[in-house]
Design a protein around this motif. Structure first.
Motif, PDB file in Angstrom:
ATOM      1  N   SER A   1       0.839  -1.189   0.000  1.00 25.10           N
ATOM      2  CA  SER A   1       0.000   0.000   0.000  1.00 25.10           C
ATOM      3  C   SER A   1       0.877   1.243   0.000  1.00 25.10           C
ATOM      4  CB  SER A   1      -0.918   0.019   1.225  1.00 25.10           C
ATOM      5  OG  SER A   1      -0.152   0.044   2.387  1.00 25.10           O
ATOM      6  N   VAL A   2       0.403   2.276  -0.709  1.00 26.84           N
ATOM      7  CA  VAL A   2       1.189   3.505  -0.814  1.00 26.84           C
ATOM      8  C   VAL A   2       1.012   4.310   0.458  1.00 26.84           C
ATOM      9  CG1 VAL A   2       1.499   5.642  -2.084  1.00 26.84           C
ATOM     10  CG2 VAL A   2       0.955   3.536  -3.305  1.00 26.84           C
ATOM     11  N   ASN A   3       2.132   4.656   1.069  1.00 22.53           N
ATOM     12  CA  ASN A   3       2.087   5.431   2.301  1.00 22.53           C
ATOM     13  C   ASN A   3       2.439   6.870   2.012  1.00 22.53           C
ATOM     14  OD1 ASN A   3       1.580   3.171   3.964  1.00 22.53           O
ATOM     15  ND2 ASN A   3       3.731   2.588   3.787  1.00 22.53           N
ATOM     16  N   SER A   4       1.620   7.803   2.490  1.00 18.14           N
ATOM     17  CA  SER A   4       1.892   9.220   2.265  1.00 18.14           C
ATOM     18  C   SER A   4       3.006   9.697   3.177  1.00 18.14           C
ATOM     19  CB  SER A   4       0.637  10.063   2.544  1.00 18.14           C
ATOM     20  OG  SER A   4      -0.390   9.695   1.663  1.00 18.14           O
TER      21      SER A   4
ATOM     22  N   ARG B   1      -6.333  14.047  -4.689  1.00 17.35           N
ATOM     23  CA  ARG B   1      -6.777  15.373  -5.119  1.00 17.35           C
ATOM     24  C   ARG B   1      -6.398  16.397  -4.069  1.00 17.35           C
ATOM     25  NH1 ARG B   1     -13.002  17.458  -5.809  1.00 17.35           N
ATOM     26  NH2 ARG B   1     -12.827  17.454  -3.531  1.00 17.35           N
ATOM     27  N   SER B   2      -5.883  17.562  -4.535  1.00 19.33           N
ATOM     28  CA  SER B   2      -5.497  18.620  -3.597  1.00 19.33           C
ATOM     29  C   SER B   2      -5.515  19.963  -4.311  1.00 19.33           C
ATOM     30  CB  SER B   2      -4.098  18.352  -3.042  1.00 19.33           C
ATOM     31  OG  SER B   2      -3.650  19.441  -2.248  1.00 19.33           O
ATOM     32  N   ARG B   3      -5.806  21.022  -3.548  1.00 16.76           N
ATOM     33  CA  ARG B   3      -5.763  22.371  -4.116  1.00 16.76           C
ATOM     34  C   ARG B   3      -4.335  22.878  -4.259  1.00 16.76           C
ATOM     35  NH1 ARG B   3     -10.237  24.901  -5.316  1.00 16.76           N
ATOM     36  NH2 ARG B   3     -12.224  24.273  -4.391  1.00 16.76           N
ATOM     37  N   THR B   4      -3.393  22.281  -3.512  1.00 15.46           N
ATOM     38  CA  THR B   4      -1.992  22.686  -3.608  1.00 15.46           C
ATOM     39  C   THR B   4      -1.132  21.464  -3.904  1.00 15.46           C
ATOM     40  OG1 THR B   4      -1.523  22.372  -1.257  1.00 15.46           O
ATOM     41  CG2 THR B   4      -2.357  24.544  -1.944  1.00 15.46           C
ATOM     42  N   LEU B   5       0.022  21.710  -4.481  1.00 20.71           N
ATOM     43  CA  LEU B   5       0.936  20.607  -4.767  1.00 20.71           C
ATOM     44  C   LEU B   5       1.432  19.982  -3.460  1.00 20.71           C
ATOM     45  CD1 LEU B   5       2.005  19.253  -7.285  1.00 20.71           C
ATOM     46  CD2 LEU B   5       3.975  20.794  -7.215  1.00 20.71           C
ATOM     47  N   ALA B   6       1.742  20.809  -2.464  1.00 20.09           N
ATOM     48  CA  ALA B   6       2.187  20.280  -1.175  1.00 20.09           C
ATOM     49  C   ALA B   6       1.129  19.383  -0.548  1.00 20.09           C
ATOM     50  CB  ALA B   6       2.536  21.428  -0.232  1.00 20.09           C
ATOM     51  N   GLY B   7      -0.138  19.708  -0.768  1.00 20.77           N
ATOM     52  CA  GLY B   7      -1.225  18.951  -0.173  1.00 20.77           C
ATOM     53  C   GLY B   7      -1.388  17.551  -0.731  1.00 20.77           C
ATOM     54  N   ILE B   8      -0.798  17.271  -1.898  1.00 19.02           N
ATOM     55  CA  ILE B   8      -0.882  15.927  -2.472  1.00 19.02           C
ATOM     56  C   ILE B   8      -0.302  14.897  -1.508  1.00 19.02           C
ATOM     57  CG2 ILE B   8       0.184  14.452  -4.243  1.00 19.02           C
ATOM     58  CD1 ILE B   8      -2.234  15.823  -5.342  1.00 19.02           C
TER      59      ILE B   8
ATOM     60  N   TYR C   1      -5.281  19.742  -8.180  1.00 19.55           N
ATOM     61  CA  TYR C   1      -4.338  18.793  -8.744  1.00 19.55           C
ATOM     62  C   TYR C   1      -4.906  17.389  -8.553  1.00 19.55           C
ATOM     63  CZ  TYR C   1      -0.881  22.598  -8.341  1.00 19.55           C
ATOM     64  OH  TYR C   1      -0.211  23.781  -8.426  1.00 19.55           O
ATOM     65  N   TYR C   2      -4.713  16.555  -9.561  1.00 19.59           N
ATOM     66  CA  TYR C   2      -5.121  15.156  -9.496  1.00 19.59           C
ATOM     67  C   TYR C   2      -3.908  14.292  -9.843  1.00 19.59           C
ATOM     68  CZ  TYR C   2      -9.930  16.908  -9.579  1.00 19.59           C
ATOM     69  OH  TYR C   2     -11.099  17.568  -9.299  1.00 19.59           O
ATOM     70  N   LEU C   3      -3.631  13.280  -9.031  1.00 17.04           N
ATOM     71  CA  LEU C   3      -2.473  12.422  -9.232  1.00 17.04           C
ATOM     72  C   LEU C   3      -2.880  10.955  -9.176  1.00 17.04           C
ATOM     73  CD1 LEU C   3       0.677  11.957  -9.345  1.00 17.04           C
ATOM     74  CD2 LEU C   3       0.568  11.858  -6.836  1.00 17.04           C
ATOM     75  N   ALA C   4      -2.411  10.189 -10.170  1.00 24.85           N
ATOM     76  CA  ALA C   4      -2.553   8.733 -10.160  1.00 24.85           C
ATOM     77  C   ALA C   4      -1.171   8.127 -10.365  1.00 24.85           C
ATOM     78  CB  ALA C   4      -3.507   8.263 -11.256  1.00 24.85           C
ATOM     79  N   THR C   5      -0.912   6.991  -9.711  1.00 23.02           N
ATOM     80  CA  THR C   5       0.371   6.303  -9.833  1.00 23.02           C
ATOM     81  C   THR C   5       0.121   4.796  -9.912  1.00 23.02           C
ATOM     82  OG1 THR C   5       0.715   6.063  -7.445  1.00 23.02           O
ATOM     83  CG2 THR C   5       1.523   8.094  -8.463  1.00 23.02           C
ATOM     84  N   THR C   6       1.170   4.062 -10.212  1.00 22.26           N
ATOM     85  CA  THR C   6       1.099   2.600 -10.227  1.00 22.26           C
ATOM     86  C   THR C   6       0.713   2.066  -8.851  1.00 22.26           C
ATOM     87  OG1 THR C   6       2.616   2.250 -12.054  1.00 22.26           O
ATOM     88  CG2 THR C   6       2.553   0.532 -10.366  1.00 22.26           C
ATOM     89  N   THR C   7      -0.203   1.110  -8.821  1.00 13.95           N
ATOM     90  CA  THR C   7      -0.590   0.458  -7.566  1.00 13.95           C
ATOM     91  C   THR C   7      -0.103  -0.983  -7.474  1.00 13.95           C
ATOM     92  OG1 THR C   7      -2.696  -0.336  -8.464  1.00 13.95           O
ATOM     93  CG2 THR C   7      -2.691   1.850  -7.412  1.00 13.95           C
ATOM     94  N   TRP C   8       0.144  -1.643  -8.604  1.00 15.88           N
ATOM     95  CA  TRP C   8       0.548  -3.046  -8.659  1.00 15.88           C
ATOM     96  C   TRP C   8      -0.538  -3.983  -8.144  1.00 15.88           C
ATOM     97  CZ3 TRP C   8       3.605  -6.302 -10.970  1.00 15.88           C
ATOM     98  CH2 TRP C   8       4.780  -5.853 -11.565  1.00 15.88           C
ATOM     99  N   ASN C   9      -1.790  -3.509  -8.102  1.00 16.60           N
ATOM    100  CA  ASN C   9      -2.874  -4.399  -7.692  1.00 16.60           C
ATOM    101  C   ASN C   9      -4.038  -4.246  -8.665  1.00 16.60           C
ATOM    102  OD1 ASN C   9      -4.286  -2.045  -6.844  1.00 16.60           O
ATOM    103  ND2 ASN C   9      -3.375  -2.165  -4.811  1.00 16.60           N
ATOM    104  N   ASN C  10      -5.265  -4.469  -8.222  1.00 18.56           N
ATOM    105  CA  ASN C  10      -6.415  -4.426  -9.122  1.00 18.56           C
ATOM    106  C   ASN C  10      -7.213  -3.132  -8.996  1.00 18.56           C
ATOM    107  OD1 ASN C  10      -7.634  -4.793  -6.647  1.00 18.56           O
ATOM    108  ND2 ASN C  10      -9.031  -6.411  -7.320  1.00 18.56           N
TER     109      ASN C  10
END
Length: 354
Positions: free
Chosen positions: A27-30, A75-82, A60-69
């Motif tokens: 799982s992706v950890n922030s 989603r964030s109003r600022t880049l730092a908030g991602i 801002y909307y960000l998607a990345t590889t999950t390696w699962n299904n």
């Protein structure tokens, strides 16, 4: 994400993922990023390979590889908030030929027969860990929200060279036409281009866009993958990832469109040197598989990419990073050098105060 021989590549990746599963790291950890007002620091996501980011309607909307299904989005109003934004599942993979090992998701706002929609292109294959079955697929949004909901639309198979190994789907819009970009295997791993009649239907077979011929494209494997489009002042460029993703020499090269039929490789000129490479002094290795996005006020161009802080790795330990790019006097993009983690960077122009 690159491909070496199917057997060795599969063994390497399966071992890496199994280790991470056992360690509970899949799982992706922030990462919590402490930023002063109007700044941010990398990484945006500690485990976020193959990132794709867009700025749309104030977020801002960000998607990345999950390696699962699943395909997830932040989603964030600022880049730092991602960095602290929750991950939301926007699509689940349920079809037998594309049930998991999802990577390289990209969402593009395109005009289709049903009007303007977001189209989510992603790579996936059969489970468990059948990487030889990886193909490009696409889902369609119900409306104009990048977070969906999405429904499956099509397998993006080549109409002539049907059902062959293809990865890293992206979109080129040029001269009123639509094209799918990606990579395939023919002994090495070239980038390809294929014409589309709509966002999910091919109108012709793939053509080679770029072969990995320079020595800097062949470290650990002869690879051109992840082709990504950036356009400015009527000019079109494609940045692509070169060499194998398991090496610290994974990097970006550049193609420049010089007119003519985009399906002909002669219509593209490859820069003889890479344009974005490892920065050992800053502990940045393997910077690649990028995307581009605009600042909130539309005046700046930005690159989002993944890299590692230790040499090598094709796994989830690659982190999502972003930085501003500039433009040379001759109109070509200048990506600069990848900066060290924790370096305070000015936020994109036009961000709201939070």
């Amino acid at each position: 994400m690159a491909r070496r021989s199917r057997r060795s590549w599969l063994s390497m990746v399966v071992m890496s993922v199994v280790v991470m599963l056992a360690a509970g790291l899949v799982s992706v950890n922030s990462a919590t990023v402490a930023s002063a007002a109007g700044t941010f620091t990398n990484p945006l996501v500690q485990r976020g390979p193959d990132p794709w980011m867009q700025y749309f309607n104030g977020f801002y909307y960000l998607a990345t590889t999950t390696w699962n299904n699943t395909i997830t989005m932040r989603r964030s109003r600022t880049l730092a908030g991602i960095a602290t934004a929750p991950e939301t599942v926007v699509f689940r993979l349920t079809r037998p030929n594309a049930a998991g090992t999802m990577w390289a998701p990209e969402f593009h706002l395109l005009d289709g027969p049903n009007g303007r929609r977001w189209y989510m292109y992603y790579t996936a294959g059969r489970e468990p860990f059948d990487l030889n079955s990886q193909r490009i697929h696409v889902a369609e949004s119900a409306g104009l929200d990048p977070m969906g909901p999405y429904t499956f639309k099509a397998d993006m198979l080549d109409p002539v060279q049907n059902n062959t190994w293809e990865l890293d789907g992206s979109i080129l819009r040029l001269n009123g036409r639509l094209y799918l970009l990606g990579t395939f295997f023919n002994g090495s791993q070239p980038a390809f281009i294929r014409p589309l009649s709509n966002p999910w239907t091919a109108s012709g077979t793939r053509r080679i866009l770029s072969n990995p011929t320079f020595s800097w494209e062949r470290v650990g494997g002869a690879v051109n993958e992840g082709p990504e489009v950036i356009q400015r002042n009527g000019r079109t460029f494609i940045a692509f990832s070169a060499s194998h993703c398991s090496t610290p020499d994974y990097k970006l090269g550049l193609l420049t469109y010089n007119g003519g039929d985009p399906l002909n490789s002669s219509s593209w000129v490859k820069s003889p040197q890479p344009i974005f490479t490892r920065n050992d002094a800053a502990r940045v290795f393997g910077p690649g598989h990028n995307g581009f996005f605009k600042s909130p006020d539309g005046t700046e161009d930005w690159i989002v990419y993944h890299a590692t802080s230790t040499p090598g790795g094709c796994d989830l330990n690659r982190s999502t990073r972003a930085q501003k790019i500039t433009w040379n006097a001759d109109g070509t993009p200048n990506f600069g050098r990848p900066v060290a983690l924790g370096t305070p960077l000015p936020a994109p122009s036009g961000e709201p105060a939070e």
